[in-house]
Design an enzyme around this catalytic site. Structure first.
Site, PDB file in Angstrom:
ATOM      1  N   LYS A   1       0.834  -1.080   0.226  1.00 53.31           N
ATOM      2  CA  LYS A   1       0.082  -0.116  -0.122  1.00 53.31           C
ATOM      3  C   LYS A   1       0.998   1.201   0.128  1.00 53.31           C
ATOM      4  CE  LYS A   1      -2.399   3.247   1.823  1.00 53.31           C
ATOM      5  NZ  LYS A   1      -1.602   4.598   1.081  1.00 53.31           N
TER       6      LYS A   1
ATOM      7  N   GLU B   1       9.033   1.224  11.158  1.00 50.23           N
ATOM      8  CA  GLU B   1      10.382   2.333  10.899  1.00 50.23           C
ATOM      9  C   GLU B   1       9.741   3.649  11.007  1.00 50.23           C
ATOM     10  OE1 GLU B   1      13.532   1.294  10.481  1.00 50.23           O
ATOM     11  OE2 GLU B   1      12.962  -0.978  10.478  1.00 50.23           O
TER      12      GLU B   1
ATOM     13  N   CYS C   1      14.013  10.489   6.760  1.00 50.92           N
ATOM     14  CA  CYS C   1      13.562  10.165   8.134  1.00 50.92           C
ATOM     15  C   CYS C   1      15.049  10.199   8.909  1.00 50.92           C
ATOM     16  CB  CYS C   1      13.453   8.680   8.309  1.00 50.92           C
ATOM     17  SG  CYS C   1      14.679   7.904   7.600  1.00 50.92           S
TER      18      CYS C   1
ATOM     19  N   GLU D   1       8.934  16.084  15.349  1.00 51.74           N
ATOM     20  CA  GLU D   1       9.689  15.815  13.899  1.00 51.74           C
ATOM     21  C   GLU D   1       9.028  16.817  13.164  1.00 51.74           C
ATOM     22  OE1 GLU D   1       8.652  12.449  11.849  1.00 51.74           O
ATOM     23  OE2 GLU D   1      10.675  12.326  11.202  1.00 51.74           O
TER      24      GLU D   1
END
Ligand code: NAD
Length: 494
Positions: free
Chosen positions: A188, A264, A299, A398
């Site tokens: 997906k 992750e 990331c 973040e």
């Protein structure tokens, strides 16, 4: 790669994409589609299928059928290796086409995309193709009247949910080891970066991957992603994305069949500069690229710069100079250093973080604003904020944008304490000429990866995974294979 080739590709219309289920291109069961907006100019690029839970169930059923009848899981290692190698070759052969399609969809600068997307994906698939016939079972050290064997078996059906920042690279980190071990996969992609993954999956079939082994369903996370995660017939779910979604996936697993879930997630990675760094000029340039490449949508981005107080002002000035020297703009121009923000929502979120930083005492020394608005696209100036306190929002959350938060420190202990002061633990770096200090920092900073006198660029031979709320698994390297196998004991009385 030259500009003319890129411009020829970008001028081509992109035909609407459908799901890929059981080797066939199929529309959403209710016929609905979603517009794909290009972040380059905000215009509609094409459409993808807006999948339903029923579409996802059909894809999982196809994957299950393929797994159980052994059309892939039952093939010998040499046969699987051949297909995966061919797939990697096809990705290389179509590299520019894939990269340009991906950039039109997600906005990454082409210079980076060509290496990080098709270049990395083909390398990853080749790596696991080469590895798959070197994975042995074990014979246990039992008493002599017993033969204890440990087999490594594929898990069955793997669900893979992928983000938008590097869809091909991250997709391959999941697909390579999952398919190498004989599993079937349902993938997906993100709503805002599906196209290159759909095209890459078509190439897998061209390479000879049997129907049903790799299925791709597009649509909204809350609909098709949720259906995948709630499925009773998915054995392992692998995910890269935000912590909020990761948390939900664990809940979905608990509410369904308790499938293993590997996450992750995000980071707030500290880049720690000591006054004794071997090359401060270089460190400043690398620090700038460590946060600003792909507009900070990385990331492992070094989003917190921790600088020893004695060199703070001169070092920040060098980072600002590097930031202001970056050409931000059309991601499909080879002259561009930094491309577009993936979506308007993300851009507005980045700007809101900057406003909050100001109210919390941060000083914006460069950037902080939207630029190139007349293009219709989503661009932001590389932004450096100094005087950021330990608890400031911009030091804790973040941003996932081109925003660097700078904090000064005086001692090694203070640097460690600041580095470890967030919920995350994905990546980090230390710059120093002192070997003992470098090793001590590598041990003390709680992350999955620590760089020394560099930032980023780790290749496929080493694992990438976070600690804390940055994740619970590893992509890349041989360690990633563990996620895609079950250990089965055979206890045999002789
Ligand atoms: P996101 O969590 O919003 O979306 C990721 C994927 O999850 C998308 O495909 C989305 O459709 C899907 N999703 C959303 N809601 C869902 C739901 N309820 N159920 C199932 N699926 C759902 O993340 P994003 O914005 O696409 O990606 C950015 C994030 O990814 C950042 O936090 C970044 O740090 C992280 N990231 C981590 C790594 C790593 O290796 N640790 C690498 C790249 C990106």
């Amino acid at each position: 790669m030259d500009q003319t080739q890129i411009d020829t590709l970008r001028a081509q219309d992109v035909a609407p994409f459908t799901h890929l289920i059981d080797g066939k291109k199929v529309a959403a069961s209710n016929g609905k589609t979603m517009d794909v907006l290009s972040p380059i100019d905000g215009q509609v690029l094409t459409q993808v299928a807006k999948g339903t839970a029923a579409d996802m169930d059909a894809a999982v059923a196809a994957a299950r059928g393929a797994f159980e009848d052994g059309r892939w899981s039952g093939q010998g290692p040499a046969a699987r290796k051949k297909v995966l190698m061919k797939w990697a070759d096809l990705i290389d052969a179509h590299a520019l086409e894939l990269a340009v399609l991906g950039v039109r969809d997600n906005g990454t600068e082409i210079g980076m995309a060509i290496k990080a997307e098709p270049g990395s994906a083909s390398g990853t698939i080749r790596y696991y193709a080469e590895a798959l016939d070197k994975v042995y079972g074990e014979v246990a050290p039992t008493n002599p009247d017993i033969l204890g064997m440990i087999h490594k078996e594929p898990v069955g059906v793997v669900g893979a949910i992928i983000p938008w920042n590097f869809p091909m690279m991250i997709g391959a980190w999941k697909l390579g080891p999952a398919l190498a071990m004989g599993n079937s996969v349902v993938m997906k992609p993100s709503e805002t970066a599906s196209l290159s993954l759909l095209r890459m999956a078509e190439l897998a079939h061209e390479a000879g991957l049997p129907d049903g082994v790799l299925n791709v369903v597009t649509g909204e996370g809350a609909v098709v992603g949720e259906a995948l995660a709630l499925s009773m017939d998915v054995d392992v779910l692998v995910f890269t994305g935000s912590g909020g979604t990761g948390r939900r996936l664990m809940e979905y697993s608990a509410r369904s069949n308790m499938k293993r879930v590997y996450l992750e997630l995000g980071g707030k990675s500290p880049n720690i500069i000591f006054a004794d760094a071997p090359y401060l000029d270089e460190a400043a340039k690398v620090a700038a690229m460590g946060i600003f490449r792909n507009s900070g949508q990385v990331c492992v981005a070094g989003s917190r710069l921790l600088v020893e107080a004695s060199i703070h002002d001169e070092f920040v000035a060098a980072v600002v100079k590097a930031a202001e020297g970056l050409r931000v703009g059309d991601p499909l121009s080879l002259d561009t250093h930094v491309g577009a923000i993936n979506s308007e929502t993300q851009l507005l979120q980045n700007l809101a973080f900057v406003e909050t930083a100001k109210t919390e005492g941060g000083r914006v020394v460069t950037g902080g604003q939207r630029i190139l608005e007349n293009t219709g696209g989503y661009y932001m100036a590389p932004t450096v904020v100094t005087d950021v306190t330990r608890d400031a929002t911009i030091a804790q959350k973040e941003v996932f944008g081109p925003v660097l938060a700078v904090t000064a420190f005086d001692t090694d202990a203070e640097a460690i304490s600041l580095a470890n002061s967030t919920i995350y633990g994905l990546a980090g770096a230390v710059w120093t000429s002192n070997l003992s200090r470098a090793h001590a920092m590598v041990r003390a900073v709680k992350t999955g990866v620590m760089h020394v006198n560099t930032y980023g660029g780790a290749d496929g031979t080493v694992p990438l995974g976070g600690v804390g709320q940055s994740g619970n698994g590893h992509d890349k390297s041989l360690h990633a294979l563990d996620k895609y196998v079950n250990l089965k004991t055979a206890w045999i009385k002789l």
